[in-house]
Design an enzyme around this catalytic site. Structure first.
Site, PDB file in Angstrom:
ATOM      1  N   HIS A 243     -47.931  72.550   5.445  1.00 61.61           N
ATOM      2  CA  HIS A 243     -46.558  72.102   5.665  1.00 61.61           C
ATOM      3  C   HIS A 243     -45.576  72.660   4.617  1.00 61.61           C
ATOM      4  CE1 HIS A 243     -48.125  68.937   8.363  1.00 61.61           C
ATOM      5  NE2 HIS A 243     -48.981  68.617   7.419  1.00 61.61           N
TER       6      HIS A 243
HETATM    7  C1  BDR Z   1     -45.846  66.021   4.717  1.00 65.71           C
HETATM    8  O1  BDR Z   1     -46.457  64.822   4.267  1.00 65.71           O
HETATM    9  C2  BDR Z   1     -47.356  65.085   3.226  1.00 65.71           C
HETATM   10  O2  BDR Z   1     -48.578  64.507   3.519  1.00 65.71           O
HETATM   11  C3  BDR Z   1     -47.424  66.579   3.047  1.00 65.71           C
HETATM   12  O3  BDR Z   1     -47.488  66.900   1.677  1.00 65.71           O
HETATM   13  C4  BDR Z   1     -46.147  67.071   3.673  1.00 65.71           C
HETATM   14  O4  BDR Z   1     -45.090  67.101   2.741  1.00 65.71           O
HETATM   15  C5  BDR Z   1     -46.384  66.350   6.093  1.00 65.71           C
HETATM   16  O5  BDR Z   1     -46.082  65.318   6.984  1.00 65.71           O
END
Ligand code: BDR
Ligand code: CA
Length: 313
Positions: A243
């Site tokens: 992400h």
């Molecule tokens: C986001 O939530 C976190 O778990 C990850 O680091 C990312 O920023 C994804 O939904």
């Protein structure tokens, strides 16, 4: 592309860690003024620990790491150990950090940095819940017009949510903060799940990280191996979505991404859809556009960029 001054606001998190590493590996494109930590994936004491572990892994203990807000604006903290493990950085066996935290509160660092630099020259890169950024905007509303851009990971429209059917984790944890940020008037670029779920670490891509052969390459491969078990089980996908590195990759190579400039509002009232990013992708309202909401990525180009940059550390 000219060098951009950025503040990384983060809750590491293995994918946050990769984002930080790529930024620190890219000095010709990115000048990291500081890293501001927030409670999110794990509580603040662990996100501050993890950010420093990552700076030391990168060989950059001189980076300033600030502690920020330890809970959302008006809610109890929701964490994600079920994804990231109990430390938030499970996977590789990395030493405890020895570098000190920077003095002062993350929120003050954000405010001071925006006031000390010329307007339009500091970009904010939130990779976690938006509590620090919203608190800075509440405390110093004048900074909104000084922000060059906010490039954030959060939300989802076509993909729905990952913490509830409607909401993505970063927005869900502090929807009131997200609402403040999306209404602040600064230019916003959003990397939602619609993009990040197309940025999957397949076996070949993870082998490429490991084959770098350096401590950084091996640690990144181990992080994504840990992180991927959750998404493989949940979505049956080929690997973990990376992400947060999408935010940093956008700064370096924006043409890897496609999206639309649209109106995005945050749901802050409905229990059922709390934290939803209501994205007017089809332009069915007359609400003014406030964000560039991404939906497409050149995933091979993205992983080539990450691998090349990580290989420098
Ligand atoms: C986001 O939530 C976190 O778990 C990850 O680091 C990312 O920023 C994804 O939904
Ligand atoms: Ca994150």
């Amino acid at each position: 592309m000219t060098q951009r001054k950025i503040i990384i606001d983060t809750d590491p998190g293995q994918d946050d860690a990769v984002a930080i590493l790529v930024a620190l590996a890219s000095p010709e494109d990115i000048d990291v003024l500081g890293i501001t930590c927030v409670a999110g994936n794990v509580p603040l004491d662990l996100t501050t620990r993890n950010a420093r572990i990552v700076c030391e892994l990168a060989g950059k203990p001189e980076v300033r790491v600030f502690a920020g807000c330890d809970r959302p604006l008006g809610r109890d903290l929701v964490t994600a150990e079920h994804v990231h493990g109990k430390t938030g950085l499970d996977g590789p066996d990395l030493p405890e950090p020895t570098m000190a935290m920077a003095d002062g509160h993350a929120v003050d660092f954000i405010i001071d940095s925006l006031r000390d630099h010329a307007p339009g020259t500091v970009t904010l890169c939130p990779l976690g819940p938006l509590t620090n950024i919203a608190t800075a905007l509440q405390k110093a509303p004048d900074i909104a017009r000084r922000i060059a851009k906010i490039v954030l990971m959060g939300g989802g429209y076509f993909e729905g949510g990952n913490i509830t059917p409607a909401a993505e984790f970063n927005i869900y944890v502090d929807p009131e903060a997200a609402d403040i940020v999306f209404k602040c008037g600064a230019p916003i670029v959003v990397m939602p799940l619609d993009v990040t779920h197309k940025a999957l670490v397949t076996k070949d891509r993870n082998d490429a990280f490991r084959d770098i052969g350096s401590p950084v390459g091996i640690a990144v491969a181990q992080m994504t191996e840990f992180f991927e078990r959750f998404d493989k089980e949940k979505y049956g996908s080929d690997g973990a979505p990376l992400h947060d590195p999408c935010v940093i990759a956008y700064l370096i190579q924006p043409d890897l991404f496609q999206g639309r400039h649209i109106n995005v509002e945050i749901e802050t009232h409905s229990e059922l859809t709390m934290g939803m990013t209501v994205a007017d992708w089809w332009g069915v309202t007359d609400r003014a556009p406030n964000a560039t909401f991404m939906n497409g990525i050149d995933a091979d180009g993205f992983f080539d960029l990450l691998t090349a940059r990580l290989a420098r550390l």
